[in-house]
Design an enzyme around this catalytic site. Structure first.
Site, short mmCIF file in Angstrom:
data_model
loop_
_atom_site.label_atom_id
_atom_site.label_comp_id
_atom_site.label_asym_id
_atom_site.label_seq_id
_atom_site.Cartn_x
_atom_site.Cartn_y
_atom_site.Cartn_z
N ASP A 1 0.87 -1.18 0.00
CA ASP A 1 0.00 0.00 0.00
C ASP A 1 0.90 1.23 0.00
O ASP A 1 1.46 1.60 1.05
CB ASP A 1 -0.87 0.04 1.26
CG ASP A 1 -1.99 -1.00 1.23
OD1 ASP A 1 -2.50 -1.29 0.15
OD2 ASP A 1 -2.34 -1.51 2.31
N ARG B 1 3.73 2.67 3.24
CA ARG B 1 4.44 1.69 4.07
C ARG B 1 5.95 1.88 3.99
O ARG B 1 6.68 1.45 4.87
CB ARG B 1 4.10 0.26 3.61
CG ARG B 1 2.62 -0.04 3.47
CD ARG B 1 1.85 0.13 4.76
NE ARG B 1 0.45 -0.23 4.58
CZ ARG B 1 -0.55 0.33 5.22
NH1 ARG B 1 -0.31 1.30 6.10
NH2 ARG B 1 -1.80 -0.05 5.01
N ARG C 1 -6.81 11.36 1.17
CA ARG C 1 -6.45 10.23 0.31
C ARG C 1 -7.22 10.32 -1.00
O ARG C 1 -6.83 9.74 -2.01
CB ARG C 1 -6.76 8.90 1.00
CG ARG C 1 -5.93 8.63 2.23
CD ARG C 1 -6.44 7.40 2.99
NE ARG C 1 -6.33 6.18 2.19
CZ ARG C 1 -6.88 5.01 2.52
NH1 ARG C 1 -7.61 4.92 3.63
NH2 ARG C 1 -6.71 3.95 1.76
N LYS D 1 -9.54 1.84 -5.88
CA LYS D 1 -10.28 1.47 -4.67
C LYS D 1 -11.05 2.68 -4.14
O LYS D 1 -10.72 3.81 -4.48
CB LYS D 1 -9.33 0.93 -3.61
CG LYS D 1 -8.21 1.89 -3.17
CD LYS D 1 -7.21 1.21 -2.26
CE LYS D 1 -6.20 2.18 -1.72
NZ LYS D 1 -5.15 1.52 -0.93
N HIS D 2 -12.14 2.45 -3.32
CA HIS D 2 -12.71 1.21 -2.81
C HIS D 2 -14.15 1.14 -3.31
O HIS D 2 -15.01 1.82 -2.76
CB HIS D 2 -12.73 1.21 -1.29
CG HIS D 2 -11.44 1.52 -0.61
ND1 HIS D 2 -10.94 2.81 -0.46
CD2 HIS D 2 -10.53 0.71 -0.02
CE1 HIS D 2 -9.80 2.77 0.20
NE2 HIS D 2 -9.51 1.50 0.48
N HIS E 1 -12.20 0.12 8.98
CA HIS E 1 -11.16 -0.58 9.74
C HIS E 1 -11.71 -1.06 11.09
O HIS E 1 -11.20 -2.02 11.66
CB HIS E 1 -9.96 0.34 9.98
CG HIS E 1 -9.19 0.65 8.73
ND1 HIS E 1 -9.53 1.68 7.89
CD2 HIS E 1 -8.11 0.04 8.18
CE1 HIS E 1 -8.67 1.71 6.87
NE2 HIS E 1 -7.82 0.73 7.02
N ASP F 1 -10.89 -5.59 -0.13
CA ASP F 1 -10.08 -4.89 0.85
C ASP F 1 -9.63 -5.92 1.89
O ASP F 1 -10.10 -7.07 1.91
CB ASP F 1 -10.90 -3.77 1.51
CG ASP F 1 -10.04 -2.66 2.10
OD1 ASP F 1 -8.80 -2.85 2.20
OD2 ASP F 1 -10.59 -1.61 2.47
#
Length: 477
Positions: free
Chosen positions: A80, A88, A149, A179-180, A192, A262
């Site tokens: 990601d 990351r 984002r 996405k998403h 999440h 996801d």
């Protein structure tokens, strides 16, 4: 292929820490498609930076494990890496501002060039999949998850820049995943932790949230990620990632590529569907690739068992494997471009931030501060980066107007100049005479900010989302 081999090829797992050899053995034993690399898997040097050579060695080992069955297609090594908050991999790789910068800058060629630079730095490390770009259309302050984002609150702008970003990634040799679906930017909960509900009717979704996905599909995107969002208009109470009507809607847009879920270890799924049931449900519904099941061995066993019992039709598993194998065969035939050394794309990142800085209120020309400035707000690292940028630009520190930095979730702090480092709607409650949106907290972003404050550069960006009564498009002419 055996059922066990097929079950493995639709699973892309994660692992914890530095357990590389154990993970490689699991990939081989379960015939898994490859692996995703998360932040805790990234090797670091004594300064905390990414150990580039070490990361490359890990990815080569995992790719070797994925190739152990002798399949003629490469394994997936994913990450990601959107830029901004979702990255990351940090220095010495180039740091990128928030994706909303692209909507603010408004240049599709620049977006394409940035994505090619971002992805180009992943290639020498062995990555061939990046779960980006985020093409969600944000609804603004009520959006708790996507925020900056998102490239824009304007569906057409999000669509255009999502396509440009995907094209840049593909040019660098990395597979994108938009996405998403069916749209995470217009729900008020974070998947999440719990399952958001999208109350919109299908026609409303088609006219807003689905426009960037339709554009990506029309442009030939290889992969679309489904989110853990319940859409009553499609199937009440079931996450889109596990919902047959949702996959039917996605295919109804003309999509023929790989539908990836996801992460299946997220709260919206694990609280409701434990013990591998989510993996089987997703496949039955129409998913082709299952990302990060909470327990990959359990998910694998559940898929094999479901095929043998008939609850998962063998033809549906075959269809999913064929799509994944076709995509990765195509990826393998494209060859691997040389890539870009870590940090080699830094000048492009700097140009993105310089093009995105937006004057939300205040003068459009001339210095906004005298020769000295004070800084407040933000995180300690933000203030340090601002001070370093001010020093590079020749601004003195410790006197003069107060520049207040507003980070993610922050509020105006009463500075003479308020600067949003993330989504710009944090500025709507500020009474400051000068308000700027920066959309990033990289060194290059702070250099761009200071250049505007000192009157050495214009602020050419335009708001990609409304700020209070100020509409999208607000900015200096």
């Amino acid at each position: 292929m055996t059922i066990e081999e097929k079950a493995g090829q639709v699973l892309l797992p994660f692992y914890t820490g530095n357990q590389v050899e154990a993970h490689a053995a699991t990939i081989e034993r379960l015939h898994l498609a490859g692996s995703i690399i998360m932040g805790d898997n990234v090797p670091r040097d004594a300064q905390g930076n990414v150990d580039v050579a070490g990361m490359g060695a890990i990815n080569r080992r995992l790719a070797q494990a994925a190739a152990a069955d002798g399949d003629p297609w490469p394994g997936m090594i994913g990450v990601d890496q959107e830029g901004g908050m979702v990255a990351r991999l940090g220095p010495p790789l180039t740091e990128w501002p928030a994706p909303m910068s692209y909507g603010a800058a408004g240049s599709e060629p620049l977006t394409r060039e940035a994505a090619q630079g971002l992805a180009g730095e992943l290639v020498p490390l062995g990555f061939n999949v990046d779960f980006a770009p985020d093409t969600d259309v944000t609804m603004g302050p009520m959006d708790p998850t996507i925020g900056a984002r998102s490239m824009s609150a304007d569906p057409a702008l999000a669509a255009a820049h999502g396509v440009a970003f995907s094209q840049g990634m593909l040019a660098a040799g990395v597979l994108p995943a938009v996405k998403h679906f069916p749209g995470h930017g217009s729900v008020t909960a974070d998947s999440h932790h719990s399952m958001p509900t999208q109350p919109a009717a299908v026609e409303e979704l088609r006219g807003r949230d689905w426009k960037p996905f339709q554009a990506a599909i029309d442009a030939g995107t290889p992969m679309v990620m489904t989110g853990h969002i319940a859409v009553p208009a499609l199937e009440p109470g079931v996450p889109a990632s596990l919902s047959a009507p949702t996959y039917a809607a996605l295919r109804g847009l003309g999509f023929k590529g790989v539908a990836v879920t996801d992460a299946l270890n997220m709260g919206a799924v694990t609280k409701q569907y434990p013990n591998g049931t989510a993996a089987v449900m997703a496949l039955v519904a129409g998913a082709d690739l299952l990302l990060m099941p909470a327990d990959v061995a359990q998910a694998h066993a559940a898929i094999v068992g479901a095929v043998k019992s008939g609850s998962l039709p063998a033809a549906r598993l075959d269809e999913a494997v064929l799509r994944v194998a076709t995509m990765m065969t195509w990826q393998g035939r494209r060859g691997t471009p040389p890539g870009v050394p870590a940090g080699g794309a830094a000048p492009v990142s700097a140009r993105v931030s310089a093009a995105a800085v937006t004057v939300v209120s205040g003068p459009c020309a001339g210095p906004l501060v005298p020769g000295a400035v004070r800084v407040a707000g933000g995180r300690p690292g933000d203030r340090q980066r601002f001070e370093a940028a001010a020093a590079r630009a020749g601004l003195a520190l410790g006197s003069g107007p107060v520049v207040n930095l507003i980070g993610f979730g922050g509020r105006p702090g009463g500075g003479d100049i308020e600067v949003a480092l993330d989504a710009p709607w944090a500025l709507q409650a500020s009474p400051a005479p000068v308000r700027l949106a920066l959309y990033g907290r990289t060194d290059a972003a702070f250099d761009a900010l200071v250049a505007v404050l000192a009157g050495k550069a214009p602020a050419p960006g335009n708001l990609p989302a409304a700020v209070g009564t100020l509409p999208p498009g607000t900015g200096c002419p």
